[in-house]
Design an enzyme around this catalytic site. Sequence first.
Site, short mmCIF file in Angstrom:
data_model
loop_
_atom_site.label_atom_id
_atom_site.label_comp_id
_atom_site.label_asym_id
_atom_site.label_seq_id
_atom_site.Cartn_x
_atom_site.Cartn_y
_atom_site.Cartn_z
N ALA A 39 47.62 35.63 31.86
CA ALA A 39 46.24 35.13 31.71
C ALA A 39 46.02 34.46 30.35
O ALA A 39 45.30 33.47 30.25
CB ALA A 39 45.27 36.30 31.89
N ASN A 45 47.17 34.53 38.15
CA ASN A 45 47.78 35.86 38.19
C ASN A 45 49.25 35.72 37.77
O ASN A 45 49.82 34.64 37.85
CB ASN A 45 47.68 36.42 39.63
CG ASN A 45 47.92 37.93 39.68
OD1 ASN A 45 48.96 38.40 39.27
ND2 ASN A 45 46.94 38.66 40.16
N LEU A 46 49.80 36.88 37.38
CA LEU A 46 51.24 36.88 37.05
C LEU A 46 52.07 36.61 38.29
O LEU A 46 53.19 36.13 38.20
CB LEU A 46 51.63 38.28 36.52
CG LEU A 46 51.57 38.55 35.02
CD1 LEU A 46 52.12 39.94 34.75
CD2 LEU A 46 52.31 37.50 34.22
N HIS A 57 31.64 47.18 38.98
CA HIS A 57 32.14 48.56 39.08
C HIS A 57 31.64 49.43 37.94
O HIS A 57 32.15 50.52 37.71
CB HIS A 57 33.68 48.57 39.10
CG HIS A 57 34.24 48.01 40.37
ND1 HIS A 57 35.56 47.67 40.51
CD2 HIS A 57 33.66 47.70 41.55
CE1 HIS A 57 35.78 47.19 41.72
NE2 HIS A 57 34.62 47.19 42.37
N TYR A 90 37.77 59.57 31.69
CA TYR A 90 36.98 58.42 31.20
C TYR A 90 36.79 58.48 29.69
O TYR A 90 36.71 57.45 29.02
CB TYR A 90 35.65 58.33 31.96
CG TYR A 90 35.86 57.85 33.37
CD1 TYR A 90 35.86 58.74 34.44
CD2 TYR A 90 36.16 56.51 33.63
CE1 TYR A 90 36.10 58.31 35.74
CE2 TYR A 90 36.41 56.07 34.92
CZ TYR A 90 36.39 56.96 35.98
OH TYR A 90 36.66 56.53 37.24
N CYS A 121 17.50 61.90 36.00
CA CYS A 121 16.38 60.95 35.76
C CYS A 121 16.79 59.51 35.94
O CYS A 121 15.96 58.60 35.85
CB CYS A 121 15.82 61.18 34.35
SG CYS A 121 16.91 60.62 33.03
N ARG A 130 39.77 56.70 28.31
CA ARG A 130 39.72 55.23 28.48
C ARG A 130 38.64 54.63 27.58
O ARG A 130 38.80 53.53 27.05
CB ARG A 130 39.48 54.91 29.96
CG ARG A 130 40.66 55.35 30.85
CD ARG A 130 40.43 55.03 32.29
NE ARG A 130 40.34 53.59 32.49
CZ ARG A 130 39.82 53.07 33.60
NH1 ARG A 130 39.34 53.85 34.56
NH2 ARG A 130 39.78 51.76 33.75
N CYS A 184 16.22 63.09 29.49
CA CYS A 184 15.54 64.25 30.13
C CYS A 184 16.13 65.58 29.72
O CYS A 184 15.67 66.64 30.15
CB CYS A 184 15.59 64.10 31.66
SG CYS A 184 17.23 64.37 32.35
N1 APR Z 1 47.98 38.08 33.44
C1 APR Z 1 47.49 37.84 34.69
N2 APR Z 1 47.52 38.76 35.69
C2 APR Z 1 48.07 39.96 35.40
C3 APR Z 1 48.60 40.28 34.13
C4 APR Z 1 48.54 39.27 33.13
N3 APR Z 1 49.01 39.47 31.89
N4 APR Z 1 49.09 41.56 34.16
C5 APR Z 1 48.86 42.02 35.41
N5 APR Z 1 48.26 41.06 36.16
C6 APR Z 1 47.81 41.15 37.55
C7 APR Z 1 48.74 41.91 38.48
O1 APR Z 1 49.73 41.05 39.01
C8 APR Z 1 47.75 42.42 39.54
O2 APR Z 1 47.62 41.46 40.59
O3 APR Z 1 46.62 41.89 37.54
C9 APR Z 1 46.43 42.52 38.80
C10 APR Z 1 45.97 43.95 38.56
O4 APR Z 1 45.72 44.52 39.82
P1 APR Z 1 45.07 45.98 39.89
O5 APR Z 1 45.81 46.89 38.99
O6 APR Z 1 44.94 46.32 41.35
O7 APR Z 1 43.61 45.79 39.25
P2 APR Z 1 42.32 45.23 39.95
O8 APR Z 1 42.65 44.13 40.92
O9 APR Z 1 41.35 44.93 38.87
O10 APR Z 1 41.79 46.51 40.79
C11 APR Z 1 40.56 46.36 41.47
O11 APR Z 1 40.60 48.73 42.01
O12 APR Z 1 41.06 50.89 41.40
C12 APR Z 1 40.06 49.97 41.56
O13 APR Z 1 38.03 50.05 40.42
C13 APR Z 1 39.36 49.71 40.26
O14 APR Z 1 38.33 47.65 39.54
C14 APR Z 1 39.53 48.21 40.04
C15 APR Z 1 39.84 47.69 41.43
#
Ligand code: APR
Length: 240
Positions: free
Chosen positions: A226, A208-209, A117, A59, A128, A62, A147
Amino acid sequence: MTQAHPAERIVVLTGAGISRESGLETFRDADGLWSRHDINDVCTPEGFQRDPMLVSRFYNGRRAELAHVEPNAAHRALAELEQAARDGRWHGELLIVTQNIDDLHERAGSRNVVHMHGELRRLRCMSCGATPEWLDDCQPQTPCPACRHPTLRPDIVWFGEIPLHMERIQAALSACDRFVTIGTSGTVYPAAGFVAEVRDHADTLDINLEAPAIPALFDRTLVGPATRMVPQWVAEILGS
Ligand code: APR
């Protein structure tokens, strides 16, 4: 400030895909975080118990990335929609429910944001309960500023833990007219189940893509990056 009777209430659920074009990795794309890190090691309470230094380093890395990325056009378009409501240019209400732990929605100007999340820029004290904002590295022995006990952990919801702000989220889902998912794979519950909960009373859209795993759940899909599709959708909302 909420309007007495907004013309429409929109809930947007965002996932890692909305931050991808800012340079932050997603989880399940081919080059995603889970292709290089084992969820059980870095995203479970058991993993933290077993090796707190490994989880802290994950973390810390990140969190450090946040200093090198900026909100993108998708984050900014959502912030513009919320600003239009504040200016009276749009008679609606927008709530962003994000699965993301980055701060890009806030840095784009959005204020109605719920991090179900948790947040990278916050820690939680297991002694605490304090949740200090935290921008630097944190080690297992770092003392809690409130604390002084060395019992800080990332303020992140790990697998097997209960997501945050669920009452507020459920209330917003029950009252919404439109529900939009942006950049999420729809694979992690409870977020993945929200669309099924709202389909009987809200217009549903997936951005979504790729096409959604279960297209029938959505009235409409916008397939593309996006940064292109979200501004296009916001322009439609503001134009309507
Ligand atoms: N524009 C739009 N969509 C996109 C782009 C983009 N440029 N790039 C990737 N994606 C889409 C992918 O097609 C995929 O469907 O984003 C999605 C990412 O999916 P994940 O990696 O599974 O992320 P997410 O859905 O946020 O995961 C949910 O899983 O691991 C846990 O806590 C973590 O919050 C996270 C949760």
